[in-house]
Design an enzyme around this catalytic site. Structure first.
Site, PDB file in Angstrom:
ATOM      1  CE  LYS A  40      -3.868  -2.485   1.967  1.00  0.00           C
ATOM      2  NZ  LYS A  40      -4.681  -2.896   3.115  1.00  0.00           N
TER       3      LYS A  40
ATOM      4  CD  GLN B 102      -3.727  -4.613   6.153  1.00  0.00           C
ATOM      5  OE1 GLN B 102      -3.850  -3.573   5.517  1.00  0.00           O
ATOM      6  NE2 GLN B 102      -4.026  -5.776   5.631  1.00  0.00           N
TER       7      GLN B 102
ATOM      8  CG  ASP C 292     -10.028  -0.599   4.286  1.00  0.00           C
ATOM      9  OD1 ASP C 292      -9.651  -1.082   3.201  1.00  0.00           O
ATOM     10  OD2 ASP C 292      -9.373  -0.686   5.346  1.00  0.00           O
TER      11      ASP C 292
HETATM   12  N1  GUN Z   1      -6.989  -7.194   5.543  1.00  0.00           N
HETATM   13  C1  GUN Z   1      -7.228  -7.968   4.451  1.00  0.00           C
HETATM   14  N2  GUN Z   1      -7.829  -7.232   3.489  1.00  0.00           N
HETATM   15  C2  GUN Z   1      -7.968  -5.982   3.984  1.00  0.00           C
HETATM   16  C3  GUN Z   1      -8.507  -4.780   3.454  1.00  0.00           C
HETATM   17  O1  GUN Z   1      -9.004  -4.702   2.316  1.00  0.00           O
HETATM   18  N3  GUN Z   1      -8.453  -3.695   4.273  1.00  0.00           N
HETATM   19  C4  GUN Z   1      -7.935  -3.759   5.521  1.00  0.00           C
HETATM   20  N4  GUN Z   1      -7.949  -2.648   6.259  1.00  0.00           N
HETATM   21  N5  GUN Z   1      -7.427  -4.864   6.036  1.00  0.00           N
HETATM   22  C5  GUN Z   1      -7.446  -5.963   5.267  1.00  0.00           C
END
Ligand code: GUN
Length: 278
Positions: free
Chosen positions: A52, A96, A119
């Site tokens: 990211k 996350q 998200d």
């Molecule tokens: N963990 C696995 N996929 C995601 C996601 O799309 N966003 C977040 N914040 N955590 C994750």
């Protein structure tokens, strides 16, 4: 012959479009800043968070990384989220998942200001998707719609089946396919005669979290198959929820693992960050 839907290529196209947009925004004096919070050091999460940050740097979005220790308390995490909510410089906040066991995920997600919830997990954004108003949409299902559209696959009028009902993928996927005028069915762990349903699908999205769960007996000849899973098989090779070798010859189009859905999630996160300032 079937088409392999190239998520790497399509995500690169999207990132390049966004890079141009961000440059124009910057020239007009608008900066974008994403705050990424990771609690603990789960290796998979560290890889995702690293990717990211890399995508932000590529596109020209500033990223702030908050790496909190494994033993962080719920209140400490909520304090940080509240601080970032109040920080005008921060446009997007991402916590996350998964979080360590002493932290309850739901209150954390619901504390993120909906207008910074890139998200798309906050109830307000999920509700907006449900009623068809503007809001952030969960990145993985949003990326799947882009994969389909940019591969010339029509959704309107098609029978769409989603295996999996998670808040992150299954449910928003079903709502997005419905928004695109598909006829949608969700299958899950309590569905009886699952194959009877999946064999009717023109578009089958598999997000069940079990390696190579779907074989050719689940798939109608000529269907489009989208594989959300990512696992290591018995030979330590990456594989999805779909047994690619067995299923692909029966499809008209299919996503590979890796290089299918995975890269799209980050591209759509970047898309959501850009729309945070637009
Ligand atoms: N963990 C696995 N996929 C995601 C996601 O799309 N966003 C977040 N914040 N955590 C994750």
């Amino acid at each position: 012959m079937y088409q392999i839907i190239d998520g790497k290529k399509i995500s690169q196209e999207i990132k390049d479009e966004l890079k141009e947009k961000v440059a124009a925004l910057k020239a007009a004096g608008t900066q974008i800043c994403l705050a990424v919070i990771q609690v603990g050091s789960d290796p998979a999460s560290s890889v995702y968070v690293g990717n990211k940050k890399k995508a932000c740097a590529y596109i020209g979005i500033e990223s702030q990384a908050y790496e909190l220790p494994e033993e962080t308390t719920q209140e400490e995490l909520l304090d940080l989220v509240r601080r970032l909510n109040a920080d005008d410089k921060v446009n997007g906040i991402l916590v996350q998942l998964p979080l360590p066991k002493q932290i309850d995920e739901e209150p954390v997600i619901q504390t993120i200001a909906p207008e910074k919830d890139v998200d798309g997990f906050h109830e307000k954004n999920v509700g907006a998707l449900c009623v068809g108003s503007k809001g952030y949409v969960s990145c993985t299902p949003l990326g799947i719609i882009q994969l389909l559209k940019r591969s010339g696959i029509e959704i309107a009028g098609k029978r769409c089946v989603v295996i999996g009902r998670s808040n992150i993928v299954g449910k928003p996927m079903a709502l997005l396919l419905l928004r695109e005028n598909g006829t949608v069915t969700i299958c899950h762990s309590r569905t009886t005669d699952i194959k009877e349903i999946t064999r009717q699908a023109d578009i089958l999205v598999v997000a069940i979290g079990k390696p190579k769960f779907v074989d050719e007996t689940y798939v109608k000849e000529g269907a489009v198959v989208i594989d959300v899973g990512i696992h290591r098989d018995e030979n330590n090779k990456l594989c999805g929820d779909v047994d690619f070798e067995r299923v692909a010859p029966h499809t008209s189009a299919i996503t590979p693992v890796p290089g299918g859905v995975g890269p799209m999630t980050i591209a759509m996160l970047m898309h959501n960050c850009v729309s945070a300032v637009e």
